[in-house]
Scaffold this motif. Structure first.
Motif: not given
Length: 466
Positions: A53-77
């Motif tokens: 969850f934390a990694a997805a949020e951090a990577n999305a903020e840093l532009g390393l994965i898309t916001p949509e990917q980060g949100s979906a991973i965070a939701q799953a977590a």
């Protein structure tokens, strides 16, 4: 519909149960490690979900994965944190070194659930890939040590609460029994009087001291190597990822967490687990001692000490009618034995690291978390269903208090050790009490006898009478 689907990994095609949230690498691990039938502790699963969850949020903020990917991973977590999907974490606790199998189990579950959120089929990984997105900038080598430490911290919060309750119940009994005199015993022989309340007060202190020791030794668990990647150098991570990810993890876990000052050390050394496990061992040793005391004090009813009565919880014999055993005290000792064994396993695993990584982490994680879990559950039961219901046999305690030959100890300052010892010998031989013999031999005045040989005055410091 088919009950299987086919996935491919770097080793080739793998048949996976069609509805499984896990994928090819997890399926291989299940086939490779049919060892114990034990699955990951739920605190470890939660910790892994928090990290992702934390990694997805951090990577999305840093532009390393898309916001949509980060949100979906965070939701799953978050769903995992809400108690969902735990039955898809299927890897045995005894598995590949470093926890690679359980880590990939986590990556696959979250990736597949994220793809479901996007409307994709299980196993397609079109929108979210286990390695490329869920695991972006991460390695088992920094994720598993972090999860191991975090899961222990999460589990310990429950144990602390139970220990406070147990200590409180012992303290309550100490107050209830504060005026009940009894014979003390050292070397399992008669000793000077003590109150039953004083014995129970000491048990309360023992539990609180053990709890404080665990807290002190758990401090180093708050230092995390997340962001170290494969060997602690941070390869394939953004310069800001380490701080961002740990800060977000602290928020999600609601704990004070911080990056380790040296990521190599955090990966190489698992000493914090040894420290916590050792403190759990000390608690176990204390609980063995206390449970043995409870068994002795309640032994009988006709041929034992019978100074306290434990709650009757179940029939104690398949052949002897009416027999009731101290089952929770017995359980406590057996669980404590397991904790001591777990500490040995943890110690061996902690010392077995080589160079940049200790691959024995799954063993120490399982052992330490099992110790916390079984201590938490056992001591809760002991407190609620045993300690709270203890009553005192006042008549038996009073009899022992007046009968102990160690009453003669109080005479030492007046008649000397040698004469007091002679008085004890005569008491044992004749069956007469120390008080009667002292009066008959006129060794002391009636005022001195009444004051010095009053058992109550022997349970605390008392000024000598001239």
């Amino acid at each position: 519909m088919s009950d299987i689907r086919t996935e491919n990994d770097s080793l080739g095609a793998v048949e996976v149960p069609a509805e499984a949230l896990y994928g090819a690498q997890t399926t291989r691990a299940v086939a490779n490690f049919p060892i114990s039938g034990l699955k990951a502790n739920h605190f470890l699963i939660r910790a892994l979900a928090m990290i992702k969850f934390a990694a997805a949020e951090a990577n999305a903020e840093l532009g390393l994965i898309t916001p949509e990917q980060g949100s979906a991973i965070a939701q799953a977590a978050q769903e995992v944190l809400d108690g969902k999907h735990h039955d898809h974490f299927v890897v045995d606790v005894f598995q590949a070194g470093a926890g690679v199998s359980l880590h990939m189990n986590t990556n696959e579950v979250l990736a597949n659930r994220a793809n479901q959120i996007f409307g994709e089929e299980l196993g397609s990984y079109k929108k979210v890939h286990p390695n490329d997105h869920v695991n972006y900038g991460q390695s088992t080598n920094d994720v598993f040590p972090t999860a191991m430490r975090l899961s222990a911290l999460l589990a310990l919060e429950e144990l602390y609460s139970v220990l406070e309750g147990l200590a409180g119940s012992f303290a309550a009994k100490a107050d209830e029994f504060k005026d009940i005199l009894k014979a003390g015993r050292t070397h399992m022989q008669d000793a000077v009087p003590i109150t039953l309340g004083q014995e129970f007060a000491a048990y309360a202190v023992a539990v609180r001291e053990a709890s404080a020791s665990i807290r002190r030794n758990a401090v180093t668990l708050h230092s995390l190597g997340l962001g170290g990647s494969a060997v602690g150098t941070g390869l394939n991570t953004h310069p800001q990822y380490r701080e961002k990810a740990v800060a977000k993890l602290a928020r999600i876990a609601r704990l004070e967490l911080h990056p380790a000052y040296d990521l190599r050390y955090a990966m190489q050394s698992c000493a914090p687990m040894a420290e916590v496990s050792g403190a759990l061992r000390t608690l176990a040793l204390e609980m063995i001692r206390i449970s043995n005391d409870l068994r002795l004090l309640s032994s009988g009813p006709n041929t034992g000490f019978n100074e306290i009565l434990l709650p009757s919880l179940q029939p104690g014999s398949s052949i002897m009618p009416g027999k009731v055993n101290p089952v929770l005290a017995e359980l406590t000792a057996m669980v404590a034995f397991q904790v001591i064994g777990n500490d040995t396993a943890t110690a061996m695993a902690v010392q077995a690291g080589q160079l940049e990584l200790n691959v024995m982490m799954p063993a120490m994680a399982h052992a330490t978390l099992q110790s916390i879990t079984i201590l938490t559950n056992t001591l809760r039961e002991l407190e609620v269903h045993c300690i709270r219901g203890i009553t005192a046999n006042r008549e038996r305690n009073a009899f022992y208090a007046s009968s102990t030959i160690a009453l003669a100890t109080a005479l030492n300052p007046y008649i000397g050790y040698r004469k007091a010892a002679e008085l004890v010998k005569e008491s044992v031989a004749s069956g007469r009490s120390i008080v009667d013999l002292a009066r008959e031999k006129k060794l002391l005045s009636e005022e001195q006898i009444a004051e010095i040989l009053d058992p109550k005055n022997m349970t605390e410091p008392h000024a000598r009478i001239s």
